[in-house]
Motif scaffolding. Structure first.
Motif, PDB file in Angstrom:
ATOM      1  N   LEU A   1       0.589  -1.048   0.114  1.00  0.00           N
ATOM      2  CA  LEU A   1       0.974  -0.259   0.238  1.00  0.00           C
ATOM      3  C   LEU A   1       0.719   1.324  -0.126  1.00  0.00           C
ATOM      4  O   LEU A   1       1.870   1.641   1.052  1.00  0.00           O
ATOM      5  CB  LEU A   1      -1.247   0.579   0.980  1.00  0.00           C
ATOM      6  CG  LEU A   1      -2.130   1.262   0.901  1.00  0.00           C
ATOM      7  CD1 LEU A   1      -3.180   0.746   0.131  1.00  0.00           C
ATOM      8  CD2 LEU A   1      -2.579   1.196   2.611  1.00  0.00           C
ATOM      9  N   GLN A   2       1.218   1.863  -0.689  1.00  0.00           N
ATOM     10  CA  GLN A   2       2.162   2.899  -1.025  1.00  0.00           C
ATOM     11  C   GLN A   2       0.732   4.466  -0.409  1.00  0.00           C
ATOM     12  O   GLN A   2      -0.107   4.257  -1.450  1.00  0.00           O
ATOM     13  CB  GLN A   2       2.069   3.621  -3.008  1.00  0.00           C
ATOM     14  CG  GLN A   2       3.253   5.095  -2.872  1.00  0.00           C
ATOM     15  CD  GLN A   2       4.315   4.671  -2.140  1.00  0.00           C
ATOM     16  OE1 GLN A   2       5.186   4.142  -2.347  1.00  0.00           O
ATOM     17  NE2 GLN A   2       4.550   5.409  -1.249  1.00  0.00           N
ATOM     18  N   MET A   3       0.822   4.576   0.615  1.00  0.00           N
ATOM     19  CA  MET A   3       0.272   5.808   0.762  1.00  0.00           C
ATOM     20  C   MET A   3       1.359   7.087   0.547  1.00  0.00           C
ATOM     21  O   MET A   3       2.122   7.888   0.974  1.00  0.00           O
ATOM     22  CB  MET A   3       0.231   5.838   2.383  1.00  0.00           C
ATOM     23  CG  MET A   3      -0.763   4.378   2.516  1.00  0.00           C
ATOM     24  SD  MET A   3      -0.870   4.602   4.261  1.00  0.00           S
ATOM     25  CE  MET A   3       0.559   4.027   5.085  1.00  0.00           C
ATOM     26  N   ASN A   4      -0.075   8.433  -0.044  1.00  0.00           N
ATOM     27  CA  ASN A   4       0.961   9.779  -0.184  1.00  0.00           C
ATOM     28  C   ASN A   4       0.003  10.561   0.334  1.00  0.00           C
ATOM     29  O   ASN A   4      -1.143  10.010   0.396  1.00  0.00           O
ATOM     30  CB  ASN A   4       1.443   9.812  -2.367  1.00  0.00           C
ATOM     31  CG  ASN A   4       1.595   9.143  -2.167  1.00  0.00           C
ATOM     32  OD1 ASN A   4       2.990   8.460  -1.813  1.00  0.00           O
ATOM     33  ND2 ASN A   4       1.760   8.453  -3.781  1.00  0.00           N
ATOM     34  N   ASN A   5       0.556  11.609   0.625  1.00  0.00           N
ATOM     35  CA  ASN A   5       0.094  12.974   0.643  1.00  0.00           C
ATOM     36  C   ASN A   5      -0.795  12.752   1.918  1.00  0.00           C
ATOM     37  O   ASN A   5      -2.044  13.230   2.235  1.00  0.00           O
ATOM     38  CB  ASN A   5      -0.609  13.784  -0.072  1.00  0.00           C
ATOM     39  CG  ASN A   5      -1.166  15.315   0.372  1.00  0.00           C
ATOM     40  OD1 ASN A   5      -0.929  15.607   0.717  1.00  0.00           O
ATOM     41  ND2 ASN A   5      -2.640  15.510  -0.892  1.00  0.00           N
ATOM     42  N   LEU A   6       0.080  12.135   2.990  1.00  0.00           N
ATOM     43  CA  LEU A   6      -0.674  11.956   4.286  1.00  0.00           C
ATOM     44  C   LEU A   6      -1.192  13.111   5.075  1.00  0.00           C
ATOM     45  O   LEU A   6      -0.657  13.850   5.263  1.00  0.00           O
ATOM     46  CB  LEU A   6       0.382  10.294   4.646  1.00  0.00           C
ATOM     47  CG  LEU A   6       0.726   9.207   4.058  1.00  0.00           C
ATOM     48  CD1 LEU A   6       1.517   8.556   4.682  1.00  0.00           C
ATOM     49  CD2 LEU A   6      -0.473   7.881   4.710  1.00  0.00           C
ATOM     50  N   ASN A   7      -1.838  12.092   6.111  1.00  0.00           N
ATOM     51  CA  ASN A   7      -3.132  13.890   6.696  1.00  0.00           C
ATOM     52  C   ASN A   7      -2.886  13.344   8.085  1.00  0.00           C
ATOM     53  O   ASN A   7      -2.903  12.341   8.141  1.00  0.00           O
ATOM     54  CB  ASN A   7      -3.918  14.629   6.711  1.00  0.00           C
ATOM     55  CG  ASN A   7      -5.245  13.406   6.182  1.00  0.00           C
ATOM     56  OD1 ASN A   7      -5.334  12.857   6.722  1.00  0.00           O
ATOM     57  ND2 ASN A   7      -5.597  13.222   4.849  1.00  0.00           N
ATOM     58  N   PRO A   8      -3.172  13.813   9.278  1.00  0.00           N
ATOM     59  CA  PRO A   8      -3.968  13.597  10.744  1.00  0.00           C
ATOM     60  C   PRO A   8      -4.507  12.546  10.678  1.00  0.00           C
ATOM     61  O   PRO A   8      -4.341  11.553  11.850  1.00  0.00           O
ATOM     62  CB  PRO A   8      -3.412  14.347  11.418  1.00  0.00           C
ATOM     63  CG  PRO A   8      -2.557  15.830  10.927  1.00  0.00           C
ATOM     64  CD  PRO A   8      -2.793  15.462   9.881  1.00  0.00           C
ATOM     65  N   GLU A   9      -5.219  12.385   9.870  1.00  0.00           N
ATOM     66  CA  GLU A   9      -6.762  11.928   9.975  1.00  0.00           C
ATOM     67  C   GLU A   9      -6.314  10.043   9.149  1.00  0.00           C
ATOM     68  O   GLU A   9      -6.801   9.257   9.139  1.00  0.00           O
ATOM     69  CB  GLU A   9      -7.627  12.199   8.765  1.00  0.00           C
ATOM     70  CG  GLU A   9      -8.553  13.811   9.473  1.00  0.00           C
ATOM     71  CD  GLU A   9      -7.546  14.890   9.435  1.00  0.00           C
ATOM     72  OE1 GLU A   9      -7.186  15.420  10.603  1.00  0.00           O
ATOM     73  OE2 GLU A   9      -6.636  14.631   8.658  1.00  0.00           O
ATOM     74  N   ASP A  10      -4.920   9.942   8.988  1.00  0.00           N
ATOM     75  CA  ASP A  10      -4.578   8.212   8.212  1.00  0.00           C
ATOM     76  C   ASP A  10      -4.168   7.985   9.391  1.00  0.00           C
ATOM     77  O   ASP A  10      -4.273   6.381   9.463  1.00  0.00           O
ATOM     78  CB  ASP A  10      -3.451   9.443   6.813  1.00  0.00           C
ATOM     79  CG  ASP A  10      -4.657   8.789   6.106  1.00  0.00           C
ATOM     80  OD1 ASP A  10      -3.328  10.220   5.144  1.00  0.00           O
ATOM     81  OD2 ASP A  10      -5.676   8.757   5.410  1.00  0.00           O
TER      82      ASP A  10
END
Length: 123
Positions: A81-90
């Motif tokens: 799972l490539q996760m980009n542009n992460l934010n605190p809600e993640d």
């Protein structure tokens, strides 16, 4: 018995990226749909993304669409799972899951579930 082991979690700043991996101990997982769930503190576990056994079909929950990419390598029984542009809600524990039916994963159901890997996104 299929065992799923996640890795790649950690602490990242908002806007950053992480790549999660899920390794299986059995070749039979090749014929399972696989996916990712997550559970944030105080919330129920939710579906994030899923991929068919062949890799031809994928689906994503709305928060993941456009930012996360799911993929698999059947030759190594590994899913990513490539996760980009992460934010605190993640921020959540991310779980690897496998099921005979891709649509089951989309509904939060699975035959097999890993122990999870923690992802923390700081603001």
């Amino acid at each position: 018995q299929v065992q799923l082991v996640e890795s790649g979690g950690g602490l990242v700043q908002a806007g950053g990226s992480l790549r999660l991996s899920c390794a299986s101990n059995r070749d039979s997982v090749t014929y399972y749909a696989m996916g990712w769930f997550r559970q944030a503190p105080g919330k129920e576990r939710e579906f994030v993304a899923g991929i068919s056994w062949s890799g031809d079909a994928t689906n994503y929950a709305e928060p993941a669409r456009g930012r996360f990419t799911i993929s698999r390598d059947s030759s190594t029984n590994t899913m990513y799972l490539q996760m980009n542009n992460l934010n605190p809600e993640d921020t959540a524990i991310y779980y690897c899951a496998a099921d005979r039916v891709l649509d089951q994963l989309r509904h939060g159901l699975s035959n097999y579930l890993g122990r999870g890997t923690q992802v923390t996104v700081s603001s």
